[in-house]
Each structure stands twice: as C-alpha cells, then as structure tokens.
Design a protein around this motif. Structure first.
Motif, PDB file in Angstrom:
ATOM      1  N   ARG A   1      -3.348  10.864   8.014  1.00  8.41           N
ATOM      2  CA  ARG A   1      -3.357   9.392   7.951  1.00  8.41           C
ATOM      3  C   ARG A   1      -3.489   8.745   9.330  1.00  8.41           C
ATOM      4  NH1 ARG A   1       2.110   6.698   5.897  1.00  8.41           N
ATOM      5  NH2 ARG A   1       1.097   4.857   6.709  1.00  8.41           N
TER       6      ARG A   1
ATOM      7  N   VAL B   1      -9.220   7.609   1.848  1.00  5.51           N
ATOM      8  CA  VAL B   1     -10.179   6.799   1.094  1.00  5.51           C
ATOM      9  C   VAL B   1     -11.489   6.658   1.854  1.00  5.51           C
ATOM     10  CG1 VAL B   1      -8.448   5.468  -0.184  1.00  5.51           C
ATOM     11  CG2 VAL B   1      -9.229   4.642   2.053  1.00  5.51           C
TER      12      VAL B   1
ATOM     13  N   GLU C   1       9.075  11.801  -1.495  1.00  6.62           N
ATOM     14  CA  GLU C   1       8.376  10.909  -0.566  1.00  6.62           C
ATOM     15  C   GLU C   1       7.103  10.393  -1.236  1.00  6.62           C
ATOM     16  OE1 GLU C   1       9.487  10.023   2.394  1.00  6.62           O
ATOM     17  OE2 GLU C   1      11.134  11.462   2.562  1.00  6.62           O
TER      18      GLU C   1
ATOM     19  N   PRO D   1      -8.377   6.145   7.118  1.00  4.81           N
ATOM     20  CA  PRO D   1      -7.651   5.223   6.231  1.00  4.81           C
ATOM     21  C   PRO D   1      -7.137   5.945   4.983  1.00  4.81           C
ATOM     22  CG  PRO D   1      -9.784   4.316   6.887  1.00  4.81           C
ATOM     23  CD  PRO D   1      -9.773   5.759   7.298  1.00  4.81           C
ATOM     24  N   THR D   2      -6.029   5.470   4.463  1.00  7.48           N
ATOM     25  CA  THR D   2      -5.397   6.108   3.312  1.00  7.48           C
ATOM     26  C   THR D   2      -4.873   5.040   2.358  1.00  7.48           C
ATOM     27  OG1 THR D   2      -3.319   6.193   4.557  1.00  7.48           O
ATOM     28  CG2 THR D   2      -4.639   8.208   4.525  1.00  7.48           C
ATOM     29  N   VAL D   3      -4.572   5.457   1.135  1.00  9.95           N
ATOM     30  CA  VAL D   3      -3.903   4.557   0.195  1.00  9.95           C
ATOM     31  C   VAL D   3      -2.631   5.254  -0.285  1.00  9.95           C
ATOM     32  CG1 VAL D   3      -5.260   5.372  -1.797  1.00  9.95           C
ATOM     33  CG2 VAL D   3      -4.171   3.124  -1.873  1.00  9.95           C
ATOM     34  N   ASN D   4      -1.586   4.473  -0.441  1.00 11.98           N
ATOM     35  CA  ASN D   4      -0.287   5.034  -0.779  1.00 11.98           C
ATOM     36  C   ASN D   4      -0.206   5.430  -2.255  1.00 11.98           C
ATOM     37  OD1 ASN D   4       2.362   5.578   0.301  1.00 11.98           O
ATOM     38  ND2 ASN D   4       3.153   3.983  -1.050  1.00 11.98           N
TER      39      ASN D   4
ATOM     40  N   ALA E   1       3.175   9.910  -1.532  1.00 14.66           N
ATOM     41  CA  ALA E   1       2.019  10.716  -1.151  1.00 14.66           C
ATOM     42  C   ALA E   1       0.917   9.744  -0.727  1.00 14.66           C
ATOM     43  CB  ALA E   1       1.570  11.569  -2.331  1.00 14.66           C
ATOM     44  N   HIS E   2      -0.246  10.262  -0.331  1.00 18.69           N
ATOM     45  CA  HIS E   2      -1.379   9.365  -0.077  1.00 18.69           C
ATOM     46  C   HIS E   2      -2.691  10.100  -0.235  1.00 18.69           C
ATOM     47  CE1 HIS E   2      -1.737  11.017   4.036  1.00 18.69           C
ATOM     48  NE2 HIS E   2      -0.459  10.822   4.187  1.00 18.69           N
TER      49      HIS E   2
ATOM     50  N   TRP F   1       2.832   5.576  -4.532  1.00 17.02           N
ATOM     51  CA  TRP F   1       4.240   5.185  -4.466  1.00 17.02           C
ATOM     52  C   TRP F   1       5.107   6.107  -5.307  1.00 17.02           C
ATOM     53  CZ3 TRP F   1       7.184   0.956  -7.430  1.00 17.02           C
ATOM     54  CH2 TRP F   1       8.372   0.623  -6.757  1.00 17.02           C
TER      55      TRP F   1
END
Lengths: 419, 419
Positions: B57, B284, B278, B61-64, B280-281, B66
């Motif tokens: 990350r 993208v 936790e 770029p990354t996306v969470n 993850a991600h 949740w």
C-alpha cells in the motif's frame, strides 16, 4: 451534472453535488463522466473532490497508522439535536446549525460537550468507519508529536534545524531554529496560493505525491528533495507566514529525533493509547515519506477523540497521552503581533502556536484547520469540541469562517446555558 | 548488499536478504541503494520484493476491506514447536520444518491444528498486524465469493459470461460460460509467463496498476479495458489453463450480480462475520477497480482464519459464513483429466476447482496458491490448516513445492499421530 463553477456563478450546492446521488465512481466501470482519476488531476476538481476527500487511498499510495490491538475507547453518547441553534454569519445572514452544515459542504460533523458525543452527522461520501483527509489538520498532529518529543528531551525548540537535519544547511532552513518552524515564523520564498498553479505549493504537491508528475518534469519527486531546495526570503522569527514546508521540516526533525517514521510515531504515541476506533493513514511520496503537512486521513470520531484529548489537557481513555504542558502551551497561543501582518480578516487578534490556530477569544478557543473546511475546534470554556470534515469548493478557510465561526460560538453559548 | 541473482548463481538466502537487517527503506530518506520505488519497478526485484510484499500500500493505491466494528474472533493457542519435524524434499534432501521456512523465504507462517494455533512465526518485513500481499491466493477468495452468490441464486454457473457482462461480447469471453472462468477452462490467447516481459501477464499488470505505465504506452490502463480486449485461442471447456484474466472476469461478474465492489463484498460476506483481526486491502487500478486476481493483502492470522473457515465447511466464529455446499464443491475438486495436460510436475493427479487447487491426495488436501510462495493449505484428514506468506525470489510455485509439499504432509502425519 452540475455545471463547474464559472466566473460570477455560485457553485452548485452540497445537496446538488452529493457524490452518492450523482453516482461518482459507481458502476463497473463507472461511466466516463463519473470517473475520477489521480493521473488526470480530476480528483481536485469540484464536485469530484466531494468523493475524493473520502477516498484518498484509492488515488495515491498510503501508509497505515495502526490503532493497536485493543478495544476502541468509549465515546459516551447523549443525543442533542442542535440543528436549530441560531447564529448570524459575519456578513449578517441568519443561519441555523443544520444550514451551516449544508452551506459549508460538510461531509461529517461530531460535537462533544463535556466529553459526550451530542451530535454526529454524515453527508456526501463519508461514513463513520471511513477515513477522510484532514488536509492541514495533519499539521496539528505533527505539532503535538513534536511537543511530546520536546518534553522527552529529544527535540530542543531553541536548537538549530540543522542540528537534526544537516542536509538543510544550504537551504532556507540553514539558519532557522526549531521553534521558528513550529510557529511558522521562518522567512521563505515559498508561496502557498492554492488557486495559482505557479505557486510553490503545487511543487510541494508534485513532490509529496498529491499531484501527478508532468511528462517533462525534472523537479523533486519526494518531500526531502523539495525541502532541501527551499530558498530564504526575509528574516526568520519576525512574522507568522503560513507555509506548509515548515511542517514538513518539523516532521523530518521528529523522524530524526525519534528514529521512527511519522506513522509509527502517531500510532505509538497517540492512536494506540487514545483507543482510536479505526486505523488512520498518511499519503506518501514516491519513496514512502508521509506528508506531515497535509496527508493524514482519519475517521471523524477519531478526529473528535483527539480534539477531546486536547480539551482534557492531554488526558483521554484513562491515561495521559499528551503531556499537559504541550497542550497548555498551545492553548496559551503565540504572539498575536507576529500574526497580525498576515491579515486573516476572519481571525482578528489570533495567533499561531506549534501548528495550531489560537483565537484568543473570550472562550480561549483554538483550532486545527485544513483546506476545504477540515477542522477541530476546541472551546475550553464551553467544554465543547467540534470535529468537522468537509469538501468545500473553495480551498481557503476564509470561505468557511464567516459561517462556521459564529455558529460555533452560538453553539458554545447555548450549551453553556444548558440549552 | 547481496549480489542479484546471476546465471548459474544461487540467490542469496533468506537470512542474507532479511529486509530489516539490510535496512531497506530505513532512514529519512533511505539511502539511494536501499530505496524501493514503484515508478522504477525496483519493488519487483529480488531482494527488494522481500520488503515490498509486506508494504504494497506504500507503493500503489488501495481500497480498504473493512473488518467491521466487532471484536476479533478468538484464535485459541496451544504452542507446539514443530520446527524439528523431519521431511524429505522431492529431490531427496533431508529437511526440517524450520529449515523449510528459511529455504523458501517465508515471511510468516501460521499452523492450525483442530482449530488451535499451534505455531506462528514471522520473518523479514512482516509483523502480526501488517497485511502481506496474497498474490493469487486472492483468486480463491474471489472464487468463494462467487460460490456464495451462486448459492444465493445471483450467479448461474451455466449462464453465459455475457449475461452479466455484455461488454465482453466481442472478446474471448463472448461465448464462455461462467463455470469455465471459475475453473479456468477457457481457451485464451493470453499467456502468463512471469519471467517473460512480453507475456500478456505484464499487460495485465500495467492495466491493473501493479506495473508502471511506460511513457509511450497506449494500451489499457484499467482492468475492464484489458479484459474486453482478450482474444480467444482454442476451445472453451476442454482443458485447465491457469490464466489470471479468468478471475478478473469472475470478479466483474460478482460485481454486476451483487451491485457491490469486490471490497464491499469481501467485507460484508467474509471479513466482518469471520471476525478478522485487521482490515485487509486490495490494490486498485487507475479507476478504483480491485485486482480480483492477485491484489488482496491480509494479515497472516486472518489468512489462517479463512483457511480454518474452509476446513470447517464454511463455519467459523460461531456462524455459517460460507455455505457448506460451496466448500464441499471445492474440496471435491474438478476433473483431473482436464488438469493433466497443464503438466504441473509437482502436482500429479491434481485438479482446479473454482479458483482452488485440489491435490486429490490421501488426505484430500486443497490449496490457495500465489506467486513467490503465498498459500493456504487445508488438510481435512489431519484437521490442519497452514497459512503462509513468503517472498521467494522465484515467482512460480514449482520453486516451493518440492520443499513445502512433503513438509506439509510430514507435519500432517505427525499431528495425526499426536506428535
């Protein structure tokens, strides 16, 4: 699609530009006229930024600020509908608190009174568990971390910047003292005019990773290289001048003094002991350096927790997180005479101290502030803390202050009166 | 600095390339010979990847994903030092479990036996709370999500791919059925040869954001555009051929069928109910699309939780997370005759079913596998789950299997014998 802001034209309202309703970045793929990318710079346009400020990590690389493995600290709730609280804008218009939120493109607001969360609202693309970019509110975290290192004897405000970062010898900071970068009283050629693409702040954004690198660009591509190239103009120590590079230098000093990255420092010293609800993150430049001047994203509630920590003289979640002397030094403020020449018409009599804005008003309120309407407002007398994230079309807070500042004071008085 | 791998030269060992000991990305700034960037591609070099796979990350770029607001599920512990368990490699060398970890550049390993965490070790740049890239283990999550949508009646394996994604009409997938992409039996021109920079997999990496875009590049810059351009070669349904684009098509089908992003789906259907420790991600592409074929990063323990969920027929944390039929269908495996022509010498008699590798060995073991040594190994008979993250210099798992697979079987037998 609402028209972009043209000369003599009001920007579309918050309701008209709701990113969820407009379908920004929705669909697989999103339609071309609803796609936001980093590369073409569209994330900084309005209304695109209404989506982007809640989704920064999808646009740029980030580093995690771990919340630790413990439970989130409790934020006791006592709902109190303050939406009707009346105020008058600086230009004389009647307002309600709810209308203030709409008019200033609020993405989320949390109000704490005597430690209880009395009001919490989300709009736009923000959700309770999602981090929103704090912009220059980030600076106030950097300042507090620096303050902690001062009390630990690891940073000396009277020392030369170059005692920690010799690489800055030939730069504008070569003869600056640490307290001058803390209070932004350095004399720098650097300019910070968000609306002028030739302003140095755009160079900083290219260096720190928040603006794309043009094809024929040969300038700095990381924060350190940008700072080393800064030139002096005028004298240090004479007057306040708001320039983000000071904070990035302060972050560099904190790293060298602690041996830790900014994200490790924030996690260990504040995020974990505070019992943050979610991890935070910094956007990073191309070699992993956090933007200590503007790159932090947090949830709204965790921003509120930090504000409450400050109001409680550094104590929160059953422990002393920030030494009280650090908080009290900030709350006391800096020298209003050094602040005055900067001519912030919405902040008469204010000062700037260790990366915080101090109003010196009757309530002793002080603030963390970031472009497009980000903020923490601590009102010690009213025992009130307001945390706010926003996506205002105008970067400068002069666009928010005439509406928000009277509303905050009206709310403080209402709460003090038991209303 | 250890020499890069040259012809006829062994790569430096795991100990010699420990990223912490070597100081990769340490210092403010890191020294130039210890700096890893995305732009110059150095993050894919060895030993740089030993740092990079634990820090994706910070590069892209990354996306969470949740984990929800609830507590982490309990992973009961019963320490058992299995480091001395003996095995023999496929090429006849004596081995211990501890030596396997060193020889295969393990970053972290977690072994569960009968639901108890009996062994957990971290090496290199990995920490218990830090996500590590799962590479193609990501595919197995996508497969399970697709399986969930099948049981909900939202995805029909017998339907045409174009029933969900009409945009693929003119592509190789224009006449493919959903089960053919689930089992990777499509006939595609696409090649996946990691060591050949002209292989199509490098085009996919440029499109999905895991390789920089060259200056004069005019190809696809997002996953959807890359998939639409895929060409057919041969027939669908005849034979297994491991090609990541199948999984990215499957992810596209899942998004269309659910109306959710892959990160939202994984969060809602697995990460939250599983009680992940936790977030993850996913990394993208340039328009926010998750790489469903290789972009997931998780902590090691959460990877182990998912493996244990599979072993328990989809039940974990007191609830049925994945329908048992989805798990049993995977565990039963696909058609070994369709797998055989692919000629995986380390996996004789195996099959591939819905993004999982099924050994059909005496223990009925099945696996999620990713390049550079990522893996989940579920041994139903031994009631054992192994989750492993690694940064092996060689991408293909043929470099790990001769050492790891006999060790896993030896460990299974030892545990079954009560050793």
């Amino acid at each position: 699609m609402p028209a972009a802001t043209a000369p003599n034209q009001q920007p579309a309202t918050a309701t008209e530009t709701d990113p969820e309703a407009l379908g920004w970045m929705r669909g697989f793929p999103p339609s071309p006229d609803r796609t936001i990318t980093f590369q073409n710079g569209s994330f900084r346009n309005f209304p695109e930024l209404r989506w982007a400020w809640s989704n920064v990590r999808q646009l740029v690389p980030t580093v995690n600020v771990w919340r630790g493995a413990g439970p989130a600290s409790v934020l006791p709730r006592e709902d109190h509908d303050i939406g009707a609280v009346a105020s008058t804008t600086l230009d004389g218009r009647p307002m309600t608190f709810a209308k203030v939120l709409e008019e200033t493109y609020t993405d989320g607001i949390a109000v704490l009174h005597r430690g209880k969360l009395i009001y919490e609202r989300y709009f736009g693309a923000l959700k309770p568990h999602k981090p929103h970019i704090a912009m220059s509110v980030t600076k106030s975290f950097t300042g507090v971390l620096a303050g902690i290192l001062v009390t630990e004897g690891k940073v000396d405000p009277q020392a030369q910047v170059t005692d920690y970062v010799p690489e800055l010898k030939a730069s504008a900071f070569g003869d600056a003292r640490v307290h001058e970068v803390m209070d932004m009283t350095t004399g720098l050629e650097y300019t910070e005019v968000y609306t002028d693409k030739n302003s140095h702040v755009w160079g900083l954004r290219r260096a720190n990773g928040m603006a794309p690198i043009p094809p024929d660009y040969s300038g700095p591509t990381n924060i350190f290289d940008f700072l080393v190239a800064q030139k002096k103009q005028g004298e240090h120590g004479k007057a306040f001048a708001y320039k983000t590079v000071n904070t990035d230098v302060l972050a560099w000093i904190c790293r060298r003094a602690s041996g830790m990255t900014l994200s490790e420092l924030l996690s260990e010293r504040i995020w974990t002991p505070m019992g943050a609800e979610e991890d935070a993150h910094y956007h990073v430049d191309r070699i992993g350096t956090e933007s200590g001047g503007g790159g932090l994203s947090t949830t709204l509630r965790d921003l509120a927790r930090f504000g409450e920590t400050m109001r409680n003289h550094g104590r929160f979640n059953g422990r002393q997180i920030v030494p009280s002397s650090v908080v009290e030094d900030i709350a006391r403020g800096g020298d209003p005479e050094k602040f005055k020449p900067a001519d912030y018409t919405t902040l008469p009599g204010a000062s700037y101290r260790n990366q915080w804005w101090v109003t010196h008003n009757a309530h002793g309120a002080y603030m963390a502030r970031g472009v497009h309407g980000q903020g923490i407002y601590v009102d010690p007398k009213a025992e009130m803390v307001i945390a706010r994230y926003a996506s205002h079309p105008v970067a400068g807070n002069a666009a928010n202050d005439p509406v928000t500042l009277p509303a905050y004071m009206a709310l403080a008085k209402e709460l003090m009166a038991g209303g």
